[in-house]
Every structure is written in structure tokens, then in C-alpha cells.
Design an enzyme around this catalytic site. Structure first.
Site: not given
Length: 512
Positions: A241, A245, A281-282, A391
Site C-alpha cells: 500500500h 500501488h 483511495h489508499d 484495486d
């Protein structure tokens, strides 16, 4: 309240006109290359205001040499200072991902950084983090030099070799960006060519080629600042993460947005939200999952009441950076709020615990054939499904790329298991390196998460060459993991035929 969809578009007229074809220059790298020049102009104006030496913008050829010397000396001093901190305590004291948690802008969970440092080699891990930060600064200087060349500025003879080297690297990155819509895009190579700035470079390019900067009248300096904040808030010490990524998910999302059945119906707002959600998103992911935060009574788990803890934090962090950078400050307040809410709905959809919820709804729509992409709510739902696919798309990549991602995510699982042993709590599933092998984890992940989702995505996009390619990679990768899992068992149990060993013959037979 669940965020499975969003309301239809409001009846008020659009604040922007139709999408205009964007000016693409330098292989789509104009934004990434010219922004440092703009920053340098602002820096020169500030020097002039303070009565300091003038910047290079208003100087002749002789002044370029002095400006270059000043920049080089400034970078050298900064490098020495940073490495002095690294040698002192093994970590940076800046706001970089390798810094101490109290210095971060986000809510970094205090989860025992010592173990993470020990697994990367103690102080050497911090030294590597320091080197990465320094390389990014040097890359910024290279962008400045390259920008001068592109603008036709007069450059002295001394540093010409540096410009040639920059041209080689930027040429390769520009060539890769010209193929950004292909599924065999190697994000690890792209990250190396951009010297760790893959996410910023990729997003600048995609915003440019899709005309989003012109369509939403975005300020380029604010855009670059926002993307830099997002990239820096990914933790580089996470094996999986991290910003690479995020760039990989963004590239996959772009490929999905290009699907003919989808691209013809998407509005510029849909494209903007899809790319933005993929990139962020992360953000500020701590490298552990939600059950770990709940078991250790982390403050994020209490804040979000043990529901979509990480996803809520990613969303709120993104909104905070949007407001801090002022990227959307020129839009009306109600429009900004609507965009923030839709962005949150997309990011919250990546919660793996909601997988069955979205999968069943998607399957029902496909069975009834009632998806109407003219409706904003249906387009938003498809964006949620596309982001979920992006994802978890690693098993759908070609083997060499897929294997790297698989090993990285398992390494992150194993690190969490080490932390759980340290805190004397139960080790989470898939986090025990002695009991959970990489092939076994990947076979289960493909069988129960990836394959069902991508099978429905193939139904939605058919006929689609991309979906056919992804499903082909998925089947081949699963078969290869099955063979790797059976190989140790076959060597340990020579008397038992391989086809009859538990978990060996079944998976391979299913995918042939």
C-alpha cells in the site's frame, strides 16, 4: 448509511462547457515539466521582493550559470543536512513517509515502527528513505533544467551532459505514457524512470490528455501541489500500500474508463472523480488492516465506529488535502461538497468487507439488463465497480508483474503478523508466514474475490478485448500458483501422486 450510489445530477445548468480537446505537448508531459518552471518563477519574484539576487527568468546567458550554481549548492546543503539526520537516528525529521508519526499531516497509527525498521535493516531502512527523498529533490532540479530546454532558453555549455541524461530518462517516460492505455504497462519501470514521482507524473498526464485541467479551469500549481501531497502521504515503507500501488490502480482505472461501452457515456466529472478516487483511495494507509486497528483499539477505529475505518480515513484525508491545496476553491460551495461526497462514495466502495454487497447488486443489474448509463446514479455505480476491479486487478496482469504484487502484499501481511505477536494479540488470517504461503493466499484471493468480480465485469463490457486479456492472465496465473503450491508438497511426499494431493489437482482442473 451505505454509499452504494449517488443521487442524479442536479437540475441546475453546468458550470462548464463541453469538453475541449486538450493541447498535448512533449508526449503529454507538459504539466509535469512546466510546473517546476512556474514554481521557479514564483521563487524569483519572492527573491526580488526581498531584495535578493534575481532569479534566472529575467537574466541573460551569464546569469544562468550563477543560478545553476546557487541551485546546486542549495541542494547539496539540503542533502548534507538530511543525511546528517539519517545518520543520527535512522530516520528523517521531515514530513516524508519515513518520518516519525507525530510529524505527519495525517493520522498515522502508532503501531510500532521499530519492527518495520528492523525488517528493513534498522538504520539502513531510514537511510534508504532519506536517499529516496533526496533523489526526488534532485529529480525536481532535473525537471527545471529540462523545462528550460523545452522553452528554448539559452543554456550554458557546462551542464549539457546533465540535460542529455534528463532527455534520455524523460524520453523513456514520455514513451511509456504514450502507451498508458495498454494493459501491459509496467508501473514499476515507470516509477523508476520518474525517480519515484510516478503518481504525480501519471495524474498530470491523464488530466492533460482528458482535458480536465481546461474543463474544470484548474490551477496547475494547485493541482501539482495537491498531487504531491497525495503522493507523499503514501507510506513508502509499505511493501504494497504505497504510491506505486496507487499509480497502478490509477492506470488500470484509466484503462477501464476507455472501454467503449463506458467511455461514450461518461461525463468529464465522472472521469475526474474516477481518476481522483483511484489515485487517493489508499492514501495514508498504515500497512495494517481494519481488524488490527480494532484489536489494538486504535483511535481511527473509535473515530469511525469500527466501520470502513481505513476507507473513511482515506476519504477524509483526501478531502483535507483538497481543501488545503485549494484545488477546487474556485467552484461554488455546493458543487465542491457534491464532488467531495461522490469521491467518498467511490473510495468507501473499495472496502473489501462490502464485496458481496456490490457484487450481488452488479449481478442483479446485469441479469435484468436495466443499467442505464444516461442516469448519473448508474454511472456512479459503474465507477464504483470499476474502482473495485482496479484495486484488485493484480492477478489479471501478466505473470511477471502479478507475481511482484503478490509477493509484496503477502510481505505486508506477514509484517502485520509480526506486529500482532509483539502486541500479544491473535494473529490475523493470512498473516502467519509459517502457515500461510504466498501461493495458497493468491489461489484463495483469486477464487473468492477476483474471479467472481471480473467475470461480471466481463459480462458488462463484452465484447471487450481488454476483458478477454485480463481473464486469460487470471486463469494462467491461478494455474501457475497452483503448480507452485503443489511443488513443495510433491517434494515432501514422493509416494503420493501429485494429481491426488489435497488442493493441487482441483484448482488446475477447474481453470483448464
Amino acid at each position: 448509511m451505505r454509499d452504494a450510489g449517488c443521487p442524479d445530477e442536479p437540475p441546475h445548468p453546468r458550470l462548464w462547457g463541453p469538453l475541449r480537446p486538450p493541447p498535448v505537448a512533449c508526449g503529454g508531459l507538459s504539466l509535469a515539466l512546466e510546473l517546476p518552471a512556474l514554481v521557479r518563477q514564483l521563487r524569483a519574484a519572492w527573491r526580488a521582493r526581498r531584495g535578493g539576487p534575481p532569479g534566472p527568468e529575467g537574466s541573460q546567458a551569464g546569469t544562468w550559470v550563477e543560478s545553476d550554481k546557487e541551485e546546486v549548492e542549495e541542494v547539496k546543503r539540503d542533502v548534507e543536512d538530511r543525511f546528517a539526520h539519517v545518520e543520527a537516528d535512522g530516520r528523517l525529521t521531515s514530513g516524508h513517509a519515513g518520518a516519525s508519526p507525530v510529524e505527519r499531516r495525517g493520522s498515522y497509527p502508532l503501531i510500532g515502527v521499530q519492527i518495520l525498521q528492523s525488517k528493513t535493516g534498522g538504520p539502513q531502512g531510514g537511510d534508504e528513505s532519506g536517499r529516496r527523498q533526496v533523489k526526488r529533490q534532485l529529480s525536481f532540479q532535473r525537471y527545471c533544467h529540462a523545462s528550460r530546454l523545452l522553452r528554448g532558453a539559452l543554456v550554458p555549455q557546462a551542464p549539457r551532459s546533465l540535460h542529455l541524461l534528463d532527455h534520455d530518462y524523460l524520453g523513456q517516460a514520455a514513451y511509456m505514457l504514450s502507451k498508458v492505455g495498454t494493459w501491459n504497462f509496467d508501473i514499476f519501470l515507470f516509477d523508476r524512470l520518474t525517480n519515484g514521482n510516478g503518481l504525480v507524473t501519471l495524474m498530470c498526464h491523464l488530466f492533460n490528455v482528458n482535458g480536465l485541467v481546461h474543463h474544470f479551469q484548474l490551477d496547475m500549481v494547485k493541482l501539482h501541489r495537491f498531487l504531491g501531497m497525495v503522493q507523499e502521504d503514501y507510506h513508502s515503507q509499505n511493501p504494497y500500500h504505497n504510491a506505486v500501488h496507487a499509480a497502478d490502480v490509477t492506470q488500470a482505472m484509466y484503462c477501464y474508463l476507455q472501454e467503449p461501452k463506458l467511455s461514450e457515456q461518461l461525463s468529464p466529472l465522472d472521469v475526474f472523480l474516477g481518476l481522483m478516487a483511484a489515485a487517493a483511495h489508499d492514501v495514508d494507509h498504515p500497512g495494517v488492516n481494519q481488524p488490527f486497528l480494532i484489536k489494538t483499539r486504535h483511535h481511527l477505529a473509535s473515530l469511525y465506529q469500527n466501520t470502513s475505518v481505513l476507507e473513511s480515513h482515506h476519504w477524509r484525508s483526501t478531502v483535507g488535502m483538497l481543501r488545503e491545496s485549494g484545488l477546487l476553491s474556485h467552484l461554488p460551495a455546493d458543487v465542491r461538497q457534491d464532488m467531495e461526497q461522490q469521491l467518498g462514495s467511490l473510495i468507501l466502495a473499495t472496502d473489501i468487507s462490502r464485496q458481496n454487497e456490490f457484487l450481488l447488486t452488479f449481478r442483479e443489474h446485469l441479469d435484468k439488463q436495466d443499467l442505464d448509463l444516461q442516469l448519473a446514479s448508474h454511472r456512479h455505480f459503474i465507477l464504483q465497480i470499476a474502482l473495485k476491479c482496479a484495486d484488485v486487478c493484480n492477478p489479471c496482469r501478466f505473470w511477471e508483474l502479478s507475481r511482484q504484487w503478490s509477493e509484496r502484499v503477502c510481505e505486508e501481511f506477514y509484517r502485520q503478523g509480526d506486529l500482532e505477536r509483539k502486541f500479544d494479540v491473535q494473529v490475523s488470517p493470512l498473516c502467519n508466514q509459517q502457515a500461510d504461503s504466498v501461493p495458497a493466499i493468491q489461489i484463495g484471493f483469486i477464487s473468492y474475490i477476483v474471479a467472481p468480480l471480473f467475470e461480471e465485469w466481463r459480462r458488462f463490457t463484452e465484447p471487450s478485448p481488454l476483458s478477454h486479456t485480463m481473464m486469460g492472465h487470471l486463469h494462467k496465473n491461478k494455474a501457475r500458483w497452483s503448480r507452485l503450491r503443489c511443488a513443495p508438497a510433491a517434494s515432501d511426499t514422493q509416494t503420493q501422486p501429485r494429481a491426488t494431493q489435497p488442493g493441487c489437482g482441483g484448482e488446475e482442473q477447474d481453470i483448464r
